[in-house]
Design an enzyme around this catalytic site. Structure first.
Site, PDB file in Angstrom:
ATOM      1  N   LYS A   1      -0.502  -4.183  -3.298  1.00 44.68           N
ATOM      2  CA  LYS A   1      -1.793  -3.644  -2.863  1.00 44.68           C
ATOM      3  C   LYS A   1      -1.948  -2.239  -3.433  1.00 44.68           C
ATOM      4  O   LYS A   1      -1.356  -1.290  -2.933  1.00 44.68           O
ATOM      5  CB  LYS A   1      -1.864  -3.639  -1.332  1.00 44.68           C
ATOM      6  CG  LYS A   1      -3.274  -3.459  -0.764  1.00 44.68           C
ATOM      7  CD  LYS A   1      -3.668  -2.016  -0.604  1.00 44.68           C
ATOM      8  CE  LYS A   1      -4.991  -1.861   0.119  1.00 44.68           C
ATOM      9  NZ  LYS A   1      -5.427  -0.454   0.210  1.00 44.68           N
TER      10      LYS A   1
ATOM     11  N   ASP B   1      10.198   5.344  -9.972  1.00 49.68           N
ATOM     12  CA  ASP B   1       9.764   5.886 -11.263  1.00 49.68           C
ATOM     13  C   ASP B   1      10.372   7.244 -11.566  1.00 49.68           C
ATOM     14  O   ASP B   1      10.541   7.612 -12.738  1.00 49.68           O
ATOM     15  CB  ASP B   1       8.234   5.997 -11.297  1.00 49.68           C
ATOM     16  CG  ASP B   1       7.580   4.637 -11.505  1.00 49.68           C
ATOM     17  OD1 ASP B   1       8.302   3.622 -11.464  1.00 49.68           O
ATOM     18  OD2 ASP B   1       6.350   4.596 -11.708  1.00 49.68           O
TER      19      ASP B   1
ATOM     20  N   SER C   1       0.818  -1.211   0.000  1.00 51.03           N
ATOM     21  CA  SER C   1       0.000   0.000   0.000  1.00 51.03           C
ATOM     22  C   SER C   1       0.856   1.266   0.000  1.00 51.03           C
ATOM     23  O   SER C   1       1.584   1.526  -0.956  1.00 51.03           O
ATOM     24  CB  SER C   1      -0.958  -0.037   1.203  1.00 51.03           C
ATOM     25  OG  SER C   1      -1.919   0.982   1.129  1.00 51.03           O
TER      26      SER C   1
END
Length: 575
Positions: free
Chosen positions: A326, A312, A301
């Protein structure tokens, strides 16, 4: 068709019908209006009428509240694995986990032989101020005996927690004494820290271990970083292993500290939830520090949001094993009885556009729950090549390949080695015997162990005490037959697990983490990366798998072969 089989499912069908009416009717009535309510109005009326009909006409008396509590999870299980119902009884515990504090007496305890054993007391907390010590055994609460089968974690917390400034009388038996000592404790706010450890790994590398993302985590991180700054850190390791997530805004605030202006951190989007983006504001104080983030299969999460944003944006290096996966967003609704509904309304997407939610079949909780075992069986814990990505390829800002459809795959993979692992060690760990022995050893030797205030001093002392041999004798008396060959093979693992728990019992969570990090493969990989000045992804050598061209662009070094560690973050109950 067997009529008995149909009769067996009749109560469930009734329960489902009742709960659908309550949940959907209440949810939409409280939060929406107009045409949306009309969409479900006819069904809602039928279900509510059914509820009244059962309550009025059913042959036996029906506890509707109990029926609802049991049936709502059945309904939500047909949606996705993370839409959940939390009963009113459990709602306060769930809130405390994210709030960062609770009202109680300030102890950490375990239950052994149907008795509460105080393992630690919160420094300057109500219990310590009243005179309760680590090692005390609680035998009564408010004048009533509290031992035997009635003693559970839930019941203990129910009796010891309570509103601030209320009093509770606790009777304890102290080590070496026979008489009961009584203490009147005035409950107070007990902080629950999200950050378990902050210290220097070496002269230049700081380390911060974050357990979860709560309301106070961002502020705690700033304090930790300020502490490391005073110690002159130049590199940073953020440990998110087994961090199950928490509050989204805490994660985005923390990532913001490391990113330049206008970098996308994460965005959410759902069928009825328009895209919402979270961007960095450029005010972060640590935009230039070399950064490593540690993850494993227990990172989920908000922890994945943090790691995904760093990866990224090519801001740091991710080390470890693939995270949980998740990527669903829940909206929380509180019902009049204070029970909670957390309904999935959107998905999380990392800056490259990938959804990190692992695949699931609606209504198939068993398959979803077995995912970790499946990963283990196909060898993913031991080889990066065994990872199966179900999503398409995405690219970071500098063109590195990343994957969606199932967690965050690390830039540097740390395999779990089987060296030293035996069936004896597995049974010792899974049975709880190691924990029981560590608690017993701590209580029996507390006076001697009190002489050690530093982790390394205590660790060096324990090595000389041959705790593995003492454990083997203890375990043999408690049902785990001695296996000398296996014990020798697993000696290092057994010693680490046993001694780590004794250190935890006697010192604190930070000392425990510091001990476990000694020789930890992920920590070693991070330090090696900093030493080579390659913590920034664009400075690392990109290498395409020659055997499978175009499969993935890997970062070198891609894996390190070290000994395994046990389940690091076993915790105790608090009250």
């Amino acid at each position: 068709m067997n009529p008995n089989k149909n009769n067996r499912y009749t109560p469930l069908f009734i329960a489902v019908a009742v709960v659908v009416g309550i949940v959907i009717g209440t949810f939409f009535a409280n939060h929406f209006s107009g045409n949306r309510l009309n969409i479900i109005n006819s069904g809602s009326n039928r279900l509510n009428n059914l509820l009244h009909f059962i309550d009025d006409q059913y042959v036996d008396e029906v506890n509707i509240d109990s029926l609802v509590d049991k049936a709502i999870p059945q309904i939500l299980s047909q949606l996705d694995p993370h839409s959940v119902y939390i009963s009113a009884e459990d709602a306060q515990v769930a809130a405390d986990d994210l709030k960062g504090s609770f009202s109680g007496v300030g102890i950490e305890f375990t239950i052994r032989q149907d008795t509460i054993h105080v393992q630690n007391v919160v420094k300057n907390g109500p219990a310590e101020k009243s005179g309760i010590l680590a090692g005390d055994k609680i035998v009564s609460v408010d004048g009533k005996p509290f031992v035997g089968k009635q003693v559970t974690n839930e019941e203990a917390m129910h009796r010891l927690k309570g509103p601030k400034d209320t009093k509770v009388k606790i009777g304890v038996v102290r080590y070496g004494a026979k008489d009961i000592k009584y203490f009147t404790v005035t409950r107070g706010e007990i902080p629950q820290h999200s950050i378990a450890a902050t210290y220097m790994l070496d002269e230049t590398t700081g380390y911060v271990r974050i357990k979860n993302f709560g309301e106070t985590t961002y502020a705690e991180m700033l304090i930790s970083l300020a502490k490391l700054s005073r110690q002159g850190f130049k590199n940073l390791v953020i440990d998110l292993r087994d961090n199950t997530g928490g509050i989204l805004t805490s994660a985005t605030q923390m990532v913001n500290e490391f990113l330049p202006k206008n970098k996308l951190i994460v965005y959410t989007q759902g069928r009825k939830s328009p895209r919402q983006e979270y961007l960095s504001n450029g005010h972060g104080s640590y935009q230039d520090i070399p950064l490593v983030v540690l993850i494993n299969e227990g990172s989920a999460s908000a922890a994945e949001i943090f790691a995904g944003a760093i990866q990224d944006n090519d801001r740091g290096t991710i080390i470890g094993r693939r995270s949980f996966g998740k990527g669903l967003v829940q909206q929380q609704v509180e019902f009049p009885d204070h029970s909670l509904l957390r309904l999935t309304i959107a998905r999380y997407y990392t800056p490259s556009g990938r959804c990190i939610q692992k695949p699931y079949k609606m209504g198939d909780e068993a398959d979803y729950a077995q995912d970790m075992l499946t990963r283990y069986q196909r060898g993913e814990m031991f080889s990066q090549d065994s990872i199966r990505h179900t999503g398409p390829q995405y690219h970071t800002g500098i063109g590195r390949v990343v994957y969606g459809g199932g967690g965050i795959t690390p830039d540097i993979f740390i395999p779990e080695d089987t060296l030293g692992m035996t069936s004896y060690y597995k049974r010792a760990a899974m049975s709880g015997l190691i924990l029981q022995f560590a608690f017993t050893y701590t209580d029996d030797n507390r006076l001697k162990l009190n002489n050690f205030t530093e982790m390394q001093q205590l660790a060096d002392y324990l090595v000389k005490q041959n705790t593995v041999e003492k454990f083997a004798s203890y375990a043999d008396k408690h049902g785990l037959q001695r296996r000398n060959l296996m014990i020798r093979k697993s000696h290092k693992l057994l010693e680490q697990y046993i001694n780590s728990r004794i250190i935890y019992n006697m010192l604190d969570e930070e000392a425990w983490n510091e001990y476990l990090n000694l020789g930890d493969p992920a920590i070693s990989a991070a330090k090696k990366l900093f030493d080579s000045h390659s913590a920034w992804p664009e400075k690392m050598v990109r290498k395409t798998d020659a055997k499978q061209p175009g499969r993935t662009a890997r970062l070198e070094p891609r894996s390190f072969d070290y000994a395994p560690t046990h389940n690091r973050y076993t915790t105790l109950a608090h009250a």
